[in-house]
Scaffold this motif. Structure first.
Motif: not given
Lengths: 80, 516
Positions: A19, A22, A24-27, B33, B36, B44, B85, B112, B433-434
């Motif tokens: 978390x 990040x 958690x969000x990745x492919x 976070x 990253x 991408x 995402x 996705x 992320x949370x």
């Protein structure tokens, strides 16, 4: 029983890592890339620590011993 | 005539607002976070630019590559790489009335979150913690909607005209009189859309050569209206009276920028309850400032009308003040009344001026009759004119639910922003992320929440926003609180240093010093 709670705790720690960074969000392929990079960096760091840290510590120890030793000798010579 | 002023003269409650700062490591980890995420975003984008990956967003045709770029790629960096995402947590279609519980259409994504498809199933009875249904008037009970059905059959749904041409019905006149009576002012005017009420009427009230002092966290409709009016805009810190006073003094001492003439008008734009923070405006202090420096006050009560105050009449009643102190009272019917539209109320001269000079009155279609009837019946219920005490019970129930919910969340150790009396409860999540994890897991537990991230909030302070409703029963709130407890432990969200409550000296308190 302890193993189970230990495993749960480790899983929880892994989730927190996911978390916070990040991931958690990745492919899946992005996660692979990210973890590979992190683990490589960590392994390199540990290897460097394994090689260099004992040498540095013993050198530092000798240096301080030399310093203290020198002082002792000087004191002795004056007293004489 | 009025009994029970909740924060008035004799029994003044302390004005307690919390804006606790999280420990430093939380900010550091949040930036980590985002860092990253940004790196992977660049990766991408690189892959998309070099053709290694399919482009899913709008791009120009081959023939247009040499022209001025149509789609500014970099500006949507955040949307493309972070929002996409977690996009499944927003715009979820619902298929029932947004009462205390509702039904969601289940949707899945194969690529996705770039495209969604519906599986055909509905998720039933999801507890609704996101709708602005403060008094629970979003209901389908046949008895409650009897008058609305009659009006629908009498008038139909379309007006097909603007207010000035042929769009003023007797329903509008009745509604305006009722709104004026409810608020205790001379006259009111209603409009079909709440956002348009702000953005179309502020340009009618101020123009070039006037000064607008607007709060830092004002809603987009106020900012848009202020910009459209072409007046000078100065911003004061959120709810900060010293900042506002400094700006007022500077404005009066130095006047307009180059000519140093006096400003034609100085108007202060504030909101009753700020929907992202849950804080209540410091109305008594602002009114005393406005009287001292002879400025005008425009109060946007979108979230506070019906939700605060002993009988639901908004922040003016909450502080025990008279509605004559505020020059322009604005509000919307979307939140507490279960309808759509907005109103502006105040002195008769003001409202008569707006009837002729407002863009909304001249060009926008007026409110449709069944919606007007819904507002009339909700307001009559609130005022007690339908012969029951249901309205007052709803207001009391909302107050009880709010206090209970906030108290339990504080005790559990979450960081909650805002005033203790506001039904808007933002729970801070901080890390990007949370945001996604929280919303998805709450949906798995059958609770629907609204999460908010970067562009709408500061970058480190993403949050989940709960809207407590009078229609929520104690059991529903307990279900939500238990789920939050579990999820807070799993996601590690309990950052507060002041948990286990009951230490009033640790909160910042401001006593209201009013002379009356």
């Amino acid at each position: 029983m302890d193993i189970k709670s230990m495993k749960n705790y480790l899983y929880w720690l892994y989730c927190q890592f996911e978390l916070i960074t990040c991931s958690y969000l990745m492919e899946p392929w992005e996660k692979l890339l990210f973890y590979t990079f992190n683990i490589t960096m960590l392994v390199m760091l540990l290897y460097a620590a394994y090689i260099f840290v004992p040498v540095h510590i013993s050198t530092a120890f000798q240096f301080f011993l030399h310093l203290v030793g020198n002082q002792h000798e000087n004191a002795v010579s004056v007293m004489k | 005539q009025k009994n029970g002023i909740s924060n008035g003269t004799l029994n003044k409650k302390t004005f307690i607002e919390h804006f606790e700062q999280a420990p430093m490591y939380v900010a550091v980890l949040t930036f980590l976070g985002f860092g990253v995420g940004t790196i992977f975003g660049y990766l991408r984008d690189f892959m998309r630019a070099w053709g290694l990956e399919k482009r899913n967003i709008a791009t120009e045709r081959e023939q247009q590559k040499d022209f001025v770029p149509l789609y500014q790629d970099f500006e949507n960096f955040y949307t493309r790489n972070l929002y996409m995402r977690i996009r499944d947590n927003w715009n979820r279609p619902i298929c029932s009335v947004p009462g205390p519980q509702f039904d969601l259409m289940e949707r899945v994504t194969d690529d996705y979150n770039w495209t969604f498809r519906f599986t055909g199933r509905t998720i039933k009875n999801v507890i609704n913690m996101g709708s602005y249904n403060y008094l629970g008037f979003a209901e389908t009970d046949v008895n409650a909607l009897k008058t609305v059905t009659i009006e629908l059959q009498k008038y139909g749904t379309g007006i097909c005209s603007t207010r000035q041409e042929m769009g003023t019905l007797d329903k509008h006149v009745e509604l305006e009189k009722l709104v004026a009576n409810f608020l205790g002012v001379e006259d009111a005017m209603v409009f079909g859309m709440g956002f348009a009420t702000n953005s179309m009427n502020i340009p009618a009230l101020v123009g070039k050569g006037c000064l607008i002092l607007s709060d830092e966290l004002n809603h987009t409709s106020l900012i848009l209206g202020a910009r459209l009016s072409r007046a000078t805009i100065r911003i004061f810190k959120h709810n900060n009276i010293q900042s506002l006073e400094k700006l007022l003094r500077d404005a009066i001492i130095y006047g307009q920028p180059r000519t140093h003439r006096a400003w034609r008008k100085i108007i202060i734009l504030v909101e009753g309850i700020y929907s992202m923070e849950g804080s209540i405006v410091r109305l008594p202090e602002i009114v005393s400032l406005k009287k001292k420096y002879k400025a005008y006050l425009y109060l946007d009560e979108a979230h506070s009308i019906g939700a605060v105050g002993a009988t639901g009449r908004g922040v003016v009643e909450y502080f025990g003040m008279s509605p004559d102190d505020v020059d322009v009272l604005m509000g919307t019917f979307t939140k507490s009344f279960g309808a759509a539209g907005g109103y502006i109320a105040g002195k008769k001269d003001l409202v008569d001026f707006l009837r002729t000079h407002s863009h909304s009155a001249v060009y926008a279609t007026s409110m449709c009759p069944p919606v007007a009837e819904q507002i009339i019946r909700a307001m009559k219920c609130l005022m007690g004119l339908d012969g029951t005490t249901q309205g007052l019970q709803r207001v009391r129930q909302l107050g009880k639910n709010t206090r209970y919910f906030r108290r339990r969340l504080h005790e559990m150790g979450f960081i909650i922003y805002g005033n203790d009396d506001s039904p808007v409860v933002p729970l801070l999540l901080y890390m990007p992320g949370k945001i996604g994890a929280f919303a998805r897991r709450m949906l798995e537990k059958n609770i629907g929440v609204v999460v908010v991230g970067f562009p709408a909030t500061p970058i480190t302070e993403s949050r989940a926003r709960f809207c407590v409703s009078a229609a929520h029963t104690r059991e529903m709130l307990d279900t939500v609180l238990n789920a939050l407890d579990e999820l807070g432990d799993f996601l590690h969200l309990k950052y507060s240093r002041y948990s286990k409550s009951a230490h009033p000296e640790l909160y910042e308190e401001t006593r209201l010093e009013l002379e009356d």
